[in-house]
Design a protein around this motif. Structure first.
Motif, PDB file in Angstrom:
ATOM      1  N   ALA A 113      40.823  52.014  51.872  1.00 59.84           N
ATOM      2  CA  ALA A 113      39.945  50.918  51.461  1.00 59.84           C
ATOM      3  C   ALA A 113      38.525  51.428  51.235  1.00 59.84           C
ATOM      4  N   ASN A 114      38.056  52.338  52.083  1.00 59.96           N
ATOM      5  CA  ASN A 114      36.721  52.904  51.917  1.00 59.96           C
ATOM      6  C   ASN A 114      36.609  53.737  50.657  1.00 59.96           C
ATOM      7  N   ASP A 144      36.466  51.299  47.813  1.00 57.30           N
ATOM      8  CA  ASP A 144      35.136  50.693  47.781  1.00 57.30           C
ATOM      9  C   ASP A 144      34.106  51.652  47.208  1.00 57.30           C
ATOM     10  N   ALA A 145      34.146  52.922  47.599  1.00 54.24           N
ATOM     11  CA  ALA A 145      33.209  53.923  47.101  1.00 54.24           C
ATOM     12  C   ALA A 145      33.389  54.111  45.594  1.00 54.24           C
ATOM     13  N   GLN A 184      34.548  51.885  43.508  1.00 52.83           N
ATOM     14  CA  GLN A 184      34.051  50.676  42.850  1.00 52.83           C
ATOM     15  C   GLN A 184      32.532  50.701  42.754  1.00 52.83           C
ATOM     16  N   VAL A 185      31.876  51.130  43.826  1.00 54.72           N
ATOM     17  CA  VAL A 185      30.410  51.212  43.829  1.00 54.72           C
ATOM     18  C   VAL A 185      29.959  52.229  42.786  1.00 54.72           C
ATOM     19  N   GLN A 222      30.503  50.764  39.341  1.00 57.82           N
ATOM     20  CA  GLN A 222      29.497  49.731  39.092  1.00 57.82           C
ATOM     21  C   GLN A 222      28.146  50.376  38.752  1.00 57.82           C
TER      22      GLN A 222
END
Length: 186
Positions: free
Chosen positions: A5-6, A9-10, A12-13, A16
């Motif tokens: 998950a991390n 998330d990384a 995705q960041v 973005q």
């Protein structure tokens, strides 16, 4: 599964951020504003450490973001954006510092600048390394921050500051010596 998950998330960041950068390169002011909000703290902190003066750091931070708007097209994505911005900030802050009135005098009359740059907070019992760093003579402070805090090699510092590699090493040694002395007095 939390590690996965991390990682997601990384990613995705990162994705973005790349979209924001591309949009800002295309002239999207809202995207640029988001980049500004994301990085102003980092830029200001580095400028403050290099300058040793809040007002100069604020001015230099503004200059960084003005130049960033113009230079954003130079970012190719070879490194993380924060790494590239850090390098741009260091170069602009040092150039800005050179332009300030009396820079040569401060550069060569280091003893006088010790008293000028020190701002003590007498209510604080803890050793505040940042206040000691601000107290350093300008050349020693710049070299110390770039080498010890930001991780630049002396060869890189010499190129950025237009000083000899030996001078960079000597200024770093001087900074460490002064910091040890001052911290020992506390």
């Amino acid at each position: 599964m939390p590690v996965t998950a991390n990682v997601i998330d990384a990613e995705q960041v990162f994705d973005q951020e790349l979209r924001l950068i591309e949009a800002a390169k295309g002239g999207d002011k809202q995207a640029y504003q988001k980049l500004y909000q994301r990085y102003i703290g980092m830029v200001y902190s580095l400028c403050l450490r290099l300058m040793g003066d809040r007002a100069l750091a604020e001015d230099a931070s503004q200059e960084v973001f003005i130049q960033l708007w113009r230079k954003l097209g130079n970012y190719r994505g070879d490194s993380k954006f924060s790494t590239w911005l850090h390098s741009v900030t260091s170069n602009i802050a040092i150039s800005y510092l050179r332009k300030q009135r009396g820079w040569l005098q401060r550069m060569f009359n280091i003893e006088e600048s010790v008293a000028v740059n020190y701002v003590a907070d007498e209510s604080c019992d803890q050793v505040d390394l940042d206040s000691y760093i601000q107290r350093l003579p300008e050349r020693a402070r710049v070299v110390f921050v770039l080498h010890a805090v930001e991780g630049y090699r002396h060869e890189e510092i010499a190129e950025i500051t237009n000083m000899a590699v030996g001078s960079s090493k000597a200024q770093f040694h001087r900074a460490k010596q002064l910091l040890r002395e001052w911290m020992g007095d506390e």
